[in-house]
Enzyme design. Sequence first.
Site, mmCIF file in Angstrom:
data_model
loop_
_atom_site.group_PDB
_atom_site.id
_atom_site.type_symbol
_atom_site.label_atom_id
_atom_site.label_comp_id
_atom_site.label_asym_id
_atom_site.label_seq_id
_atom_site.Cartn_x
_atom_site.Cartn_y
_atom_site.Cartn_z
ATOM 1 N N SER A 13 0.973 -1.115 -0.071
ATOM 2 C CA SER A 13 -0.100 -0.212 0.194
ATOM 3 C C SER A 13 0.829 1.540 -0.213
ATOM 4 O O SER A 13 2.027 1.140 0.254
ATOM 5 C CB SER A 13 -0.754 -0.074 1.000
ATOM 6 O OG SER A 13 -0.160 -0.125 2.296
ATOM 7 N N SER A 14 0.685 2.376 -0.104
ATOM 8 C CA SER A 14 1.029 3.865 -0.026
ATOM 9 C C SER A 14 1.957 3.950 -1.184
ATOM 10 O O SER A 14 2.788 4.373 -1.753
ATOM 11 C CB SER A 14 1.676 3.919 1.715
ATOM 12 O OG SER A 14 1.352 3.496 2.520
ATOM 13 N N ILE A 19 -2.776 9.851 -6.149
ATOM 14 C CA ILE A 19 -1.458 10.642 -7.141
ATOM 15 C C ILE A 19 -1.153 10.134 -8.335
ATOM 16 O O ILE A 19 -1.254 11.686 -9.745
ATOM 17 C CB ILE A 19 0.347 11.221 -6.370
ATOM 18 C CG1 ILE A 19 0.090 11.199 -4.817
ATOM 19 C CG2 ILE A 19 1.380 12.011 -7.209
ATOM 20 C CD1 ILE A 19 -1.070 12.670 -4.729
ATOM 21 N N GLU A 150 -10.908 -8.233 1.463
ATOM 22 C CA GLU A 150 -11.548 -7.205 0.962
ATOM 23 C C GLU A 150 -11.938 -6.766 -0.259
ATOM 24 O O GLU A 150 -12.244 -6.121 -0.904
ATOM 25 C CB GLU A 150 -11.438 -6.149 2.238
ATOM 26 C CG GLU A 150 -10.353 -6.011 2.446
ATOM 27 C CD GLU A 150 -9.570 -4.324 3.393
ATOM 28 O OE1 GLU A 150 -10.759 -4.678 4.593
ATOM 29 O OE2 GLU A 150 -9.450 -3.532 3.206
ATOM 30 N N GLN A 193 5.750 -8.728 -10.634
ATOM 31 C CA GLN A 193 5.837 -10.627 -11.469
ATOM 32 C C GLN A 193 4.395 -11.371 -10.639
ATOM 33 O O GLN A 193 3.410 -11.496 -11.500
ATOM 34 C CB GLN A 193 6.258 -11.143 -11.887
ATOM 35 C CG GLN A 193 7.545 -10.718 -12.745
ATOM 36 C CD GLN A 193 8.984 -11.896 -12.617
ATOM 37 O OE1 GLN A 193 8.141 -12.569 -13.579
ATOM 38 N NE2 GLN A 193 10.033 -11.308 -12.723
ATOM 39 N N CYS A 382 -11.866 25.693 12.614
ATOM 40 C CA CYS A 382 -12.707 24.795 13.026
ATOM 41 C C CYS A 382 -12.924 25.149 14.548
ATOM 42 O O CYS A 382 -13.177 25.742 14.792
ATOM 43 C CB CYS A 382 -13.436 23.690 12.429
ATOM 44 S SG CYS A 382 -14.496 23.106 12.601
ATOM 45 N N MET A 385 -11.408 27.444 15.615
ATOM 46 C CA MET A 385 -11.571 29.540 15.686
ATOM 47 C C MET A 385 -12.662 28.964 17.445
ATOM 48 O O MET A 385 -12.901 29.775 17.930
ATOM 49 C CB MET A 385 -12.958 28.837 14.594
ATOM 50 C CG MET A 385 -13.437 30.301 14.431
ATOM 51 S SD MET A 385 -14.823 29.939 16.132
ATOM 52 C CE MET A 385 -16.931 31.100 14.880
ATOM 53 N N HIS A 508 -13.354 24.726 6.945
ATOM 54 C CA HIS A 508 -12.578 24.346 6.702
ATOM 55 C C HIS A 508 -12.111 25.117 5.226
ATOM 56 O O HIS A 508 -12.585 24.394 4.471
ATOM 57 C CB HIS A 508 -12.672 22.863 6.332
ATOM 58 C CG HIS A 508 -12.588 22.131 7.932
ATOM 59 N ND1 HIS A 508 -11.865 21.845 8.552
ATOM 60 C CD2 HIS A 508 -14.458 21.793 8.499
ATOM 61 C CE1 HIS A 508 -11.882 21.522 9.765
ATOM 62 N NE2 HIS A 508 -13.001 21.443 9.332
ATOM 63 N N GLU A 510 -9.186 25.422 4.221
ATOM 64 C CA GLU A 510 -8.143 24.387 3.362
ATOM 65 C C GLU A 510 -9.013 23.319 2.551
ATOM 66 O O GLU A 510 -8.378 22.601 1.149
ATOM 67 C CB GLU A 510 -7.672 23.150 4.783
ATOM 68 C CG GLU A 510 -8.347 22.112 5.606
ATOM 69 C CD GLU A 510 -9.371 22.816 6.179
ATOM 70 O OE1 GLU A 510 -9.307 23.959 6.574
ATOM 71 O OE2 GLU A 510 -8.978 22.047 7.482
HETATM 72 N N1 GLN Z 1 -14.704 19.922 17.751
HETATM 73 C C1 GLN Z 1 -15.838 21.082 16.789
HETATM 74 C C2 GLN Z 1 -17.233 20.566 16.861
HETATM 75 O O1 GLN Z 1 -17.294 20.040 16.650
HETATM 76 C C3 GLN Z 1 -14.571 21.204 15.799
HETATM 77 C C4 GLN Z 1 -15.118 20.324 15.263
HETATM 78 C C5 GLN Z 1 -13.442 20.568 13.833
HETATM 79 O O2 GLN Z 1 -12.688 21.552 13.890
HETATM 80 N N2 GLN Z 1 -14.081 19.936 12.905
HETATM 81 O O3 GLN Z 1 -17.761 21.783 16.303
#
Ligand code: GLN
Length: 535
Positions: A13-14, A19, A150, A193, A382, A385, A508, A510
């Site tokens: 794996s990996s 990619i 699996e 092979q 998230c 914050m 999020h 990202e």
């Molecule tokens: N645990 C927090 C929530 O459920 C933050 C979740 C997260 O960071 N994705 O609100």
Amino acid sequence: MAKYIFVTGGVTSSLGKGIIAASLAKLLQARGITATIQKFDPYINVDPGTLNPYEHGECYVTEDGAETDLDLGHYERFLNAPTSQANNVTTGRIYQTVINKERAGEFLGKTVQVVPHITDEIKHRMLLLGKEGKYDVVITEIGGTVGDIESLPFVETVRQIQWELPEEDVMVVHLTLVPYLKAAKELKTKPTQHSVRMLSEAGVHPDVIVCRAEEPLNDEIKKKIALFCNVRAGRVIEAADASTIYEVPLKMLEEKLDLIVLDKLKITNYKEPDLTKWTIFLDKLKNPKSTVNIGLIGKYIELQDAYKSILEGFIHAGAMNEVKVNVVNVHSEDITKENVKDLVGSLDGLLVAPGFGNRGIEGKIVAVQYARENNLPFFGICLGMQMAVIEFARNVIGLTGAHSVEMDSNTPDPVINMMEEQKAITMMGGTMRLGSYPCSITENTLAHKIYGTTSINERHRHRYEFNNAYLNAFHEKGMVTSGVNPATGLVEIVELPNHPFFIGVQYHPELKSTVEAPAPLFVHFIAAAKAYAKK
Ligand code: GLN
């Protein structure tokens, strides 16, 4: 109908199937062929949403709110196009569907079996995206390694599809490892092979073999693999280790993987590949003018895959700013008031990461306080914050017992509270606030400067929220809530105007950062860190 490419993996794996699949899709896209990628995972979990990051790395979330394998993140970052619920299917989901049908009596008294009932459901889902008329090519990555118990039903379904569809509509790309034995000074083809033999025993024949190798494969080795594995000469190609995953499409272009595929699938309406944006990015990535040191404050830092999209977001944003982003992992459990300066004092910015549960929480709050009081660029995502909100409540507003009800259900000041619609939920899987939601941004705020617009959409994955009962207390003390959900008023962005860069987002960002469209928050955070480093 689209044409179908299946990507299987052998030996270990990996190897980076995701990619390779993403790179192939990128090359086809660059030639004007529309491609999408889907992943079939062999585990029984219905989706990876309930998996601990230590088990399976980050859980990636799509626009439509599917909790998926992190490879879908690579697909989006490479293709700059969204994936969806349909792009990630697990054995668990297949069985769930078939069993639900059985309970509904849909099999009319028949015995329900792996072949044909399970494989029919797999086939239906493997071919589904190709029927939308949106794609010329659908690439399917089969998770796991050939020979695993699996993944057998997936391989069996590929066998059926390989014989049912016209020859020019389906092909199999098999990725293997060709190890280099130092003592013998030799590349070894035997594992390849064996893995191809195992695939052939299951009735699936690879059209292309892509060999991961630490040493260059010479023509002789390629010919040997072609001969022993029954693959046409010229269809054994090398995937050498690359300095960055973003170089792999160019390596595959050199190896002509795209041309091999176009030839096999008899696709003729392609153009010369346009990778201009990609190569500009790669050039910037490889030639940074300076370095910024960013502290990643989290509790899963031992496993880099747990923060995959954040790390990739840094790479995209670093290239945009022409800096190398050196990520310094700081375990939130290690941070105390006494050592915080030693741990993060020499860094140029702090990102407090998403997460769940109590472990490492106080360390995160201490890190936020340090960034706030020392004008160090701060970016909270998230849970990050939520920690910024709690820190402000405790240390600025004076609500010393403030907390999130996730960590302390009896807190006197639940500044982070459970969402109303979450309160009745008892099932864990797929029940968070998930996927894309709109957010309205207030003009003349940092968020407005970053996004350059008052209306955005970002992806969510959480159960808890800023508690609007405390809104005035925060505003009075100078925390600005610069982004809210227009329908519900839920706070999505908080920031501090008297700080050079202090921002926390409930969503999020990202997850939407791609090579061709880096996330604005990441780009501006790295720019702020760069400015801080200069000072
Ligand atoms: N645990 C927090 C929530 O459920 C933050 C979740 C997260 O960071 N994705 O609100």
